[in-house]
Write a protein that holds these residues in place. Structure first.
Motif, PDB file in Angstrom:
ATOM      1  N   PHE A 166     -40.938   0.656  43.765  1.00  0.00           N
ATOM      2  CA  PHE A 166     -41.740   1.667  43.081  1.00  0.00           C
ATOM      3  C   PHE A 166     -41.505   1.618  41.569  1.00  0.00           C
ATOM      4  O   PHE A 166     -40.411   1.299  41.099  1.00  0.00           O
ATOM      5  CB  PHE A 166     -41.405   3.058  43.608  1.00  0.00           C
ATOM      6  CG  PHE A 166     -41.474   3.163  45.116  1.00  0.00           C
ATOM      7  CD1 PHE A 166     -42.411   2.428  45.835  1.00  0.00           C
ATOM      8  CD2 PHE A 166     -40.593   3.974  45.815  1.00  0.00           C
ATOM      9  CE1 PHE A 166     -42.479   2.500  47.217  1.00  0.00           C
ATOM     10  CE2 PHE A 166     -40.646   4.057  47.198  1.00  0.00           C
ATOM     11  CZ  PHE A 166     -41.582   3.328  47.907  1.00  0.00           C
ATOM     12  N   ILE A 167     -42.546   1.966  40.824  1.00  0.00           N
ATOM     13  CA  ILE A 167     -42.487   2.026  39.359  1.00  0.00           C
ATOM     14  C   ILE A 167     -42.667   3.471  38.935  1.00  0.00           C
ATOM     15  O   ILE A 167     -43.674   4.096  39.272  1.00  0.00           O
ATOM     16  CB  ILE A 167     -43.588   1.161  38.720  1.00  0.00           C
ATOM     17  CG1 ILE A 167     -43.516  -0.284  39.237  1.00  0.00           C
ATOM     18  CG2 ILE A 167     -43.472   1.189  37.194  1.00  0.00           C
ATOM     19  CD1 ILE A 167     -44.709  -1.135  38.814  1.00  0.00           C
ATOM     20  N   ASP A 168     -41.702   4.000  38.208  1.00  0.00           N
ATOM     21  CA  ASP A 168     -41.801   5.373  37.698  1.00  0.00           C
ATOM     22  C   ASP A 168     -42.058   5.299  36.193  1.00  0.00           C
ATOM     23  O   ASP A 168     -41.180   4.902  35.428  1.00  0.00           O
ATOM     24  CB  ASP A 168     -40.515   6.151  37.981  1.00  0.00           C
ATOM     25  CG  ASP A 168     -40.691   7.650  37.795  1.00  0.00           C
ATOM     26  OD1 ASP A 168     -41.564   8.055  36.997  1.00  0.00           O
ATOM     27  OD2 ASP A 168     -39.958   8.424  38.435  1.00  0.00           O
ATOM     28  N   PRO A 169     -43.255   5.691  35.741  1.00  0.00           N
ATOM     29  CA  PRO A 169     -43.620   5.507  34.336  1.00  0.00           C
ATOM     30  C   PRO A 169     -43.242   6.650  33.411  1.00  0.00           C
ATOM     31  O   PRO A 169     -43.657   6.653  32.241  1.00  0.00           O
ATOM     32  CB  PRO A 169     -45.141   5.383  34.413  1.00  0.00           C
ATOM     33  CG  PRO A 169     -45.507   6.319  35.520  1.00  0.00           C
ATOM     34  CD  PRO A 169     -44.400   6.197  36.533  1.00  0.00           C
ATOM     35  N   HIS A 170     -42.425   7.607  33.909  1.00  0.00           N
ATOM     36  CA  HIS A 170     -42.158   8.788  33.081  1.00  0.00           C
ATOM     37  C   HIS A 170     -40.826   9.413  33.509  1.00  0.00           C
ATOM     38  O   HIS A 170     -40.793  10.277  34.385  1.00  0.00           O
ATOM     39  CB  HIS A 170     -43.298   9.797  33.241  1.00  0.00           C
ATOM     40  CG  HIS A 170     -43.234  10.972  32.322  1.00  0.00           C
ATOM     41  ND1 HIS A 170     -44.185  11.241  31.366  1.00  0.00           N
ATOM     42  CD2 HIS A 170     -42.320  11.962  32.201  1.00  0.00           C
ATOM     43  CE1 HIS A 170     -43.869  12.349  30.719  1.00  0.00           C
ATOM     44  NE2 HIS A 170     -42.732  12.812  31.213  1.00  0.00           N
ATOM     45  N   VAL A 171     -39.731   8.959  32.881  1.00  0.00           N
ATOM     46  CA  VAL A 171     -38.400   9.442  33.242  1.00  0.00           C
ATOM     47  C   VAL A 171     -37.582   9.700  31.985  1.00  0.00           C
ATOM     48  O   VAL A 171     -37.589   8.895  31.046  1.00  0.00           O
ATOM     49  CB  VAL A 171     -37.664   8.426  34.145  1.00  0.00           C
ATOM     50  CG1 VAL A 171     -36.256   8.910  34.469  1.00  0.00           C
ATOM     51  CG2 VAL A 171     -38.438   8.198  35.438  1.00  0.00           C
ATOM     52  N   HIS A 172     -36.858  10.805  31.986  1.00  0.00           N
ATOM     53  CA  HIS A 172     -35.989  11.155  30.854  1.00  0.00           C
ATOM     54  C   HIS A 172     -34.599  10.573  31.106  1.00  0.00           C
ATOM     55  O   HIS A 172     -33.691  11.247  31.602  1.00  0.00           O
ATOM     56  CB  HIS A 172     -35.943  12.675  30.688  1.00  0.00           C
ATOM     57  CG  HIS A 172     -37.273  13.254  30.303  1.00  0.00           C
ATOM     58  ND1 HIS A 172     -37.684  13.372  28.992  1.00  0.00           N
ATOM     59  CD2 HIS A 172     -38.309  13.703  31.065  1.00  0.00           C
ATOM     60  CE1 HIS A 172     -38.894  13.885  28.949  1.00  0.00           C
ATOM     61  NE2 HIS A 172     -39.301  14.095  30.203  1.00  0.00           N
ATOM     62  N   LEU A 173     -34.440   9.307  30.757  1.00  0.00           N
ATOM     63  CA  LEU A 173     -33.213   8.580  31.077  1.00  0.00           C
ATOM     64  C   LEU A 173     -31.979   9.229  30.474  1.00  0.00           C
ATOM     65  O   LEU A 173     -30.899   9.210  31.074  1.00  0.00           O
ATOM     66  CB  LEU A 173     -33.312   7.133  30.584  1.00  0.00           C
ATOM     67  CG  LEU A 173     -34.459   6.289  31.140  1.00  0.00           C
ATOM     68  CD1 LEU A 173     -34.395   4.881  30.557  1.00  0.00           C
ATOM     69  CD2 LEU A 173     -34.423   6.249  32.662  1.00  0.00           C
ATOM     70  N   ILE A 174     -32.113   9.789  29.270  1.00  0.00           N
ATOM     71  CA  ILE A 174     -30.962  10.436  28.635  1.00  0.00           C
ATOM     72  C   ILE A 174     -31.068  11.962  28.705  1.00  0.00           C
ATOM     73  O   ILE A 174     -30.402  12.675  27.965  1.00  0.00           O
ATOM     74  CB  ILE A 174     -30.779   9.978  27.176  1.00  0.00           C
ATOM     75  CG1 ILE A 174     -32.022  10.273  26.323  1.00  0.00           C
ATOM     76  CG2 ILE A 174     -30.430   8.497  27.130  1.00  0.00           C
ATOM     77  CD1 ILE A 174     -31.837   9.994  24.833  1.00  0.00           C
ATOM     78  N   GLY A 175     -31.872  12.434  29.631  1.00  0.00           N
ATOM     79  CA  GLY A 175     -32.055  13.873  29.793  1.00  0.00           C
ATOM     80  C   GLY A 175     -33.163  14.390  28.905  1.00  0.00           C
ATOM     81  O   GLY A 175     -33.730  13.673  28.073  1.00  0.00           O
ATOM     82  N   GLY A 176     -33.498  15.636  29.117  1.00  0.00           N
ATOM     83  CA  GLY A 176     -34.551  16.271  28.334  1.00  0.00           C
ATOM     84  C   GLY A 176     -34.241  17.737  28.175  1.00  0.00           C
ATOM     85  O   GLY A 176     -33.089  18.176  28.283  1.00  0.00           O
ATOM     86  N   GLY A 177     -35.260  18.500  27.954  1.00  0.00           N
ATOM     87  CA  GLY A 177     -35.079  19.945  27.912  1.00  0.00           C
ATOM     88  C   GLY A 177     -34.483  20.450  26.621  1.00  0.00           C
ATOM     89  O   GLY A 177     -34.562  19.827  25.576  1.00  0.00           O
ATOM     90  N   GLY A 178     -33.855  21.612  26.737  1.00  0.00           N
ATOM     91  CA  GLY A 178     -33.310  22.304  25.584  1.00  0.00           C
ATOM     92  C   GLY A 178     -34.156  23.466  25.120  1.00  0.00           C
ATOM     93  O   GLY A 178     -33.798  24.162  24.163  1.00  0.00           O
ATOM     94  N   GLU A 179     -35.272  23.720  25.818  1.00  0.00           N
ATOM     95  CA  GLU A 179     -36.164  24.804  25.386  1.00  0.00           C
ATOM     96  C   GLU A 179     -35.528  26.176  25.517  1.00  0.00           C
ATOM     97  O   GLU A 179     -36.014  27.154  24.948  1.00  0.00           O
ATOM     98  CB  GLU A 179     -37.470  24.764  26.186  1.00  0.00           C
ATOM     99  CG  GLU A 179     -38.383  23.597  25.859  1.00  0.00           C
ATOM    100  CD  GLU A 179     -38.165  22.424  26.801  1.00  0.00           C
ATOM    101  OE1 GLU A 179     -37.054  22.315  27.373  1.00  0.00           O
ATOM    102  OE2 GLU A 179     -39.095  21.613  26.962  1.00  0.00           O
ATOM    103  N   GLY A 180     -34.415  26.271  26.284  1.00  0.00           N
ATOM    104  CA  GLY A 180     -33.708  27.540  26.409  1.00  0.00           C
ATOM    105  C   GLY A 180     -32.401  27.571  25.642  1.00  0.00           C
ATOM    106  O   GLY A 180     -31.529  28.388  25.919  1.00  0.00           O
ATOM    107  N   GLY A 181     -32.235  26.626  24.678  1.00  0.00           N
ATOM    108  CA  GLY A 181     -30.999  26.548  23.904  1.00  0.00           C
ATOM    109  C   GLY A 181     -30.197  25.322  24.302  1.00  0.00           C
ATOM    110  O   GLY A 181     -30.516  24.599  25.246  1.00  0.00           O
ATOM    111  N   PHE A 182     -29.126  25.084  23.570  1.00  0.00           N
ATOM    112  CA  PHE A 182     -28.348  23.860  23.747  1.00  0.00           C
ATOM    113  C   PHE A 182     -27.774  23.718  25.156  1.00  0.00           C
ATOM    114  O   PHE A 182     -27.625  22.601  25.667  1.00  0.00           O
ATOM    115  CB  PHE A 182     -27.214  23.805  22.722  1.00  0.00           C
ATOM    116  CG  PHE A 182     -27.704  23.716  21.298  1.00  0.00           C
ATOM    117  CD1 PHE A 182     -28.523  22.669  20.902  1.00  0.00           C
ATOM    118  CD2 PHE A 182     -27.358  24.678  20.368  1.00  0.00           C
ATOM    119  CE1 PHE A 182     -28.984  22.569  19.599  1.00  0.00           C
ATOM    120  CE2 PHE A 182     -27.809  24.600  19.060  1.00  0.00           C
ATOM    121  CZ  PHE A 182     -28.633  23.543  18.665  1.00  0.00           C
ATOM    122  N   ALA A 183     -27.461  24.812  25.795  1.00  0.00           N
ATOM    123  CA  ALA A 183     -26.877  24.745  27.137  1.00  0.00           C
ATOM    124  C   ALA A 183     -27.890  24.322  28.195  1.00  0.00           C
ATOM    125  O   ALA A 183     -27.511  24.041  29.330  1.00  0.00           O
ATOM    126  CB  ALA A 183     -26.264  26.092  27.523  1.00  0.00           C
TER     127      ALA A 183
END
Length: 383
Positions: free
Chosen positions: A60-77
């Protein structure tokens, strides 16, 4: 190492019937009748997998992955963690494309590139997009075009945010310039040079992308929109965009099977539809005033899970759904040795039980990563 996967029901992703697959030096050498005794006489290591009663499909090919993580919209934690090798392989994912999301300040393109290189060393195939939500977008060399031309793993730009309060609210001309840069970079480096768009819940939907096609000399295939199932109206807009020749992508969730069926029923071009997991990206929840109220983390496993759930629960055959996670994705991203079971293609192979579609074996470039559902190759820091 020579590997023979024998007597499986092969989907390439189109059905080929009961055949055997010969893997030599990380490539598919033959699909068809294979006399394993001939290879055993060569006094070389030969691994034989009996796939009787199983289906054998492309990795399978996954064309959309946050390899180093994502987010942060709720603060650094609320920054999500990095992805690990077995998060991919135990989901049958053998090729992955990494990207940044909202945060292009504390997460960097160079870190994403390093993570992609590390995962490749551990056994899977990796690519990345340059950029993040914002326009102008962060790059490694200072130019989207130069990143695509000069950096082997960069195949396009992403995830550029439209119709979302978290985006930079770019003008149409700014988007056109970015898409043109990515395309020129692709032309000069024999890469896809696509621009992958994050689509938010805003009222404009995919309007900017339709305008790009109408007002500028941009080939439709250069536009690749994701997160298209936020509403029925957005899916309808995505169907219209796909039918113009662009590609669109569903971010997998529990409603994915119904959305795929809806897409087909309402005239969507299934050959221009892909699925992705948004793996290790955050799943922020906002109230009707735009205030952050909660957070989850997406799993790469949803790609496999929801694709097979579509086959189980909808009036769609396996050969209709498999391209959404194999050959369609390889086509839009110009991954010429991926997404199919064919001679001289990379030996990315998944073996599943017929009927249940439970994962048995996963091969990435000819190396067995998963055996009887369990990871046999782990990342450097995985226990």
């Amino acid at each position: 190492m020579i590997t023979i996967i024998k007597n499986g029901e092969v989907y390439a992703p189109e059905p080929l019937g009961i055949k055997s697959v010969l893997i030599v030096d990380g490539k598919i050498a033959k699909i068809g009748e294979i006399d394993e005794s001939l290879y055993q006489k060569l006094d070389l290591p030969v691994e034989v997998i009996d796939a009787s009663g199983d289906v054998v499909v492309p990795g399978f090919i996954d064309p959309h992955v946050h390899l180093i993580g994502g987010g942060g919209e709720g603060g650094f934690a609320t920054r999500t963690p990095e992805l690990q090798l077995t998060d991919l392989t135990t989901a049958g994912i053998t090729t992955v494309v990494g990207l940044l999301g909202t945060d292009g300040t504390t997460r960097h393109m160079t870190s994403l590139l390093a993570k992609a290189r590390g995962l490749e060393e551990e056994g899977v195939t990796t690519y990345i997009y340059t950029g993040n939500y914002h326009v102008p977008t962060p790059t490694i060399t200072g130019s989207v075009k130069d990143d695509v031309i000069l950096i082997d793993k960069v195949i396009g730009a992403a995830e550029i945010a439209i119709s979302d309060s978290r985006g930079a609210q770019p003008s149409l001309h700014e988007l056109a310039k970015l898409v043109a840069e990515a395309r020129i970079g692709g032309l000069l480096s024999k890469k896809a040079g696509v621009t992958h768009f994050h689509t938010g819940p805003g009222k404009e939907k995919l309007g900017l992308l339709h305008q790009l096609l109408e007002k500028f000399e941009i080939p439709p295939i250069q536009l690749y929109a994701t997160h298209i199932t936020r509403s029925q109206e957005l899916v309808d807009d995505a169907i219209a965009l796909a039918n113009k020749g662009s590609y669109v992508d569903i971010t997998c969730s529990k409603s994915t099977p119904e959305w795929i069926a809806y897409f087909k029923k309402h005239g969507g071009d299934l050959s221009h539809l892909t699925l992705s997991s948004d793996g290790n990206g955050s799943l922020p929840v906002f109230d009707d005033k735009g205030q952050f109220i909660g957070l989850g983390v997406a799993s790469p496993y949803t790609l496999f899970e929801q694709a097979m759930e579509t086959v189980r629960t909808q009036d769609l055959r396996l050969e209709e759904v498999l391209p959404l996670i194999t050959s369609n994705t390889a086509t839009v991203l110009k991954l010429t040795s991926k997404g199919r079971l064919a001679e001289n293609y990379d030996a990315d192979v998944v073996v599943m039980q017929k009927g249940t579609y439970a994962l048995r074996h996963v091969y990435a470039k000819g190396k067995r990563m998963v055996e009887e559902g369990l990871a046999v190759v782990k990342g450097t820091f995985e226990k």
